[in-house]
Design an enzyme around this catalytic site. Structure first.
Site, PDB file in Angstrom:
ATOM      1  N   CYS A 288      -1.595  13.602   5.916  1.00 28.82           N
ATOM      2  CA  CYS A 288      -2.970  13.060   5.995  1.00 28.82           C
ATOM      3  C   CYS A 288      -2.959  11.732   6.745  1.00 28.82           C
ATOM      4  O   CYS A 288      -2.755  11.732   7.967  1.00 28.82           O
ATOM      5  CB  CYS A 288      -3.645  12.990   4.635  1.00 28.82           C
ATOM      6  SG  CYS A 288      -2.767  12.129   3.320  1.00 28.82           S
TER       7      CYS A 288
ATOM      8  N   CYS B  68      -1.841   8.420   5.011  1.00 27.85           N
ATOM      9  CA  CYS B  68      -1.366   7.365   4.103  1.00 27.85           C
ATOM     10  C   CYS B  68      -0.810   6.181   4.889  1.00 27.85           C
ATOM     11  O   CYS B  68      -0.050   6.362   5.844  1.00 27.85           O
ATOM     12  CB  CYS B  68      -0.310   7.929   3.166  1.00 27.85           C
ATOM     13  SG  CYS B  68      -0.986   9.247   2.122  1.00 27.85           S
TER      14      CYS B  68
END
Lengths: 219, 214
Positions: free
Chosen positions: B116, B118
């Site tokens: 994703c 992070c």
């Protein structure tokens, strides 16, 4: 799930486009949806893992076509509808259903400031035994869960070494589906780049992947 | 890399990418949530303000400059990053569990989130588009040296590259090498040299390049 979000090792995604003096948000709406995600999270109808999973569920072709914050819009809408905080009709019309009760916002300015400053730790202060020790050889399990997981495909079935034990954390695979936090140890696992990618990788290079106990088996 | 043309193309692409007109859609959503009493507009404003104006890579640059200037601080930063970063007054959301990775002549660390986006918010702010994009996420793990080359950094063959994929809630900050010729600089001057890219590990800190504006 074996979704397109799990893109480590894929080819053909094009050049990396770096933007000089990039603004934090490119459009005002990006900042608003960013903030709404945080504010709606304060209702505790879902959690960080469920929120990530909501974006993974966007169909692959759309996921790749959408901008980053457009995915956040889609994810938030789905979470609100599923949890009953708003109906799809309300979201489409932008108007609350007749007779709906007005709530008191979960996230006030004070709480927003505290949220930013303190965060929401995912560690858990519970006594759970570590299944692996630093220095131990391990193998990432070859599993393909249909739900949420943080075990990237490129590491599955590969051999590595436990480099650090970070302590006990909430397990995303269960937490994302609201079936419990299942706290367990998280480790940095070192994989030789050649174990993952073969001879094309430099012999001394490596990839460190953070992995929960349930992702690992003894080698 | 980074030709103006590419940026323009990227913007154009982003606009085409969104299914409905996102500005209108998000505005309608905000009105609805306020009408339903689910969000407080002032709280949204505070969140936007925090990440647009207060929290950003300047924070991380100050941490790096302190580590370069104070060997005892550097030791604390490498052994207990959360406490050492808190000493500087930073911490919080999406940086609850920090790890600092030291780049040396022999070891180069690079941070990515393949799944994703992070990123250590309290010290670097929100991630730039390239970090969240498919090209970086897909290639950083399989071809880190190629990615670094694209950023203009050619690493010698004998340097060990360590890529850190942020798959859990640990957040990684790279402590870049202090460049030569900075021995007499103050902490503040050093901080001005440190770029966001150097703290992700896609660049080195150099004296000639401008750092982050204060």
């Amino acid at each position: 799930m074996n979704g397109v979000h799990d893109m480590g090792g894929m080819h053909g995604m094009g050049p990396i486009l770096e933007e000089k003096n990039e603004p934090v948000f490119h459009h005002e709406w990006e900042g608003r949806i960013f903030a709404m995600n945080r504010a709606m999270g304060a209702w505790r109808k879902w959690n960080l893992d469920a929120s990530r999973h909501s974006r993974e569920l966007i169909p692959p072709a759309e996921y790749l076509r959408m901008s980053y914050y457009a995915r956040w819009v889609a994810g938030l809408v789905d979470l609100m509808v599923q949890s009953g905080l708003a109906t799809r009709a309300e979201i489409e019309s932008g108007v609350a259903a007749a007779g709906s009760i007005k709530a008191v916002p979960a996230l006030t300015v004070d709480k927003a400031v505290t949220l930013v400053a303190k965060g929401v730790p995912a560690s858990r202060n519970v006594n759970v035994a570590a299944r692996f020790q630093v220095g131990q050889r391990v193998r990432a399990r070859n599993i393909h869960p249909v739900g949420h997981t943080r075990l990237p495909r490129y590491a599955r079935g590969k051999f590595g070494t436990i480099e650090r034990d970070h302590g006990v954390f909430v397990f995303p695979d269960t937490n994302a589906h609201f079936v419990g936090e299942k706290p367990q140890h998280v480790y940095s696992v070192r994989f030789a780049a050649r174990e993952l990618w073969g001879e094309q990788a430099a012999p001394q290079d490596s990839v460190y992947v953070d992995m929960w106990d349930d992702y690992l088996e003894p080698a | 890399m980074t030709p103006e043309v590419s940026q323009a193309h990227q913007h154009e692409h982003d606009h085409q990418a969104v299914p409905s007109e996102p500005a209108l859609r998000v505005k309608a959503l905000e009105s609805l949530l306020i009408e339903k009493g689910l969000v407080d507009r002032a709280a949204l404003d505070a969140l936007v303000d925090a990440y647009e104006n207060k929290i950003g890579p300047r924070n991380g640059a100050r941490v790096v400059a302190r580590a370069w200037s104070d060997p005892a601080y550097k030791q604390r930063l490498l052994s207990d990053a959360d406490a050492a970063i808190a000493e500087m007054g930073y911490g919080g959301l999406l940086g609850e569990h920090m790890v600092v990775l030291e780049n040396t002549v022999k070891v180069h660390n690079l941070v990515v989130c393949t799944l994703c986006s992070c990123y250590p918010w309290p010290v670097l702010g929100l991630p730039p588009v390239w970090y969240k994009s498919a090209p970086y996420r897909s290639r950083a793990v399989i071809d880190p040296r190629g990615v670094l080359r694209e950023f203009g950094l050619e690493l010698p063959q004998d340097v060990e590259v360590r890529v850190w994929d942020s798959t859990a809630e640990l957040r990684y900050l790279v402590l870049p090498e202090r460049p030569a010729g900075t021995e007499k600089m103050t902490e503040e001057q050093l901080a001005a040299l440190v770029t966001r890219e150097a703290m992700v590990g896609v660049a080195k800190v150099s004296v000639s390049k401008a750092g982050i504006a204060a």
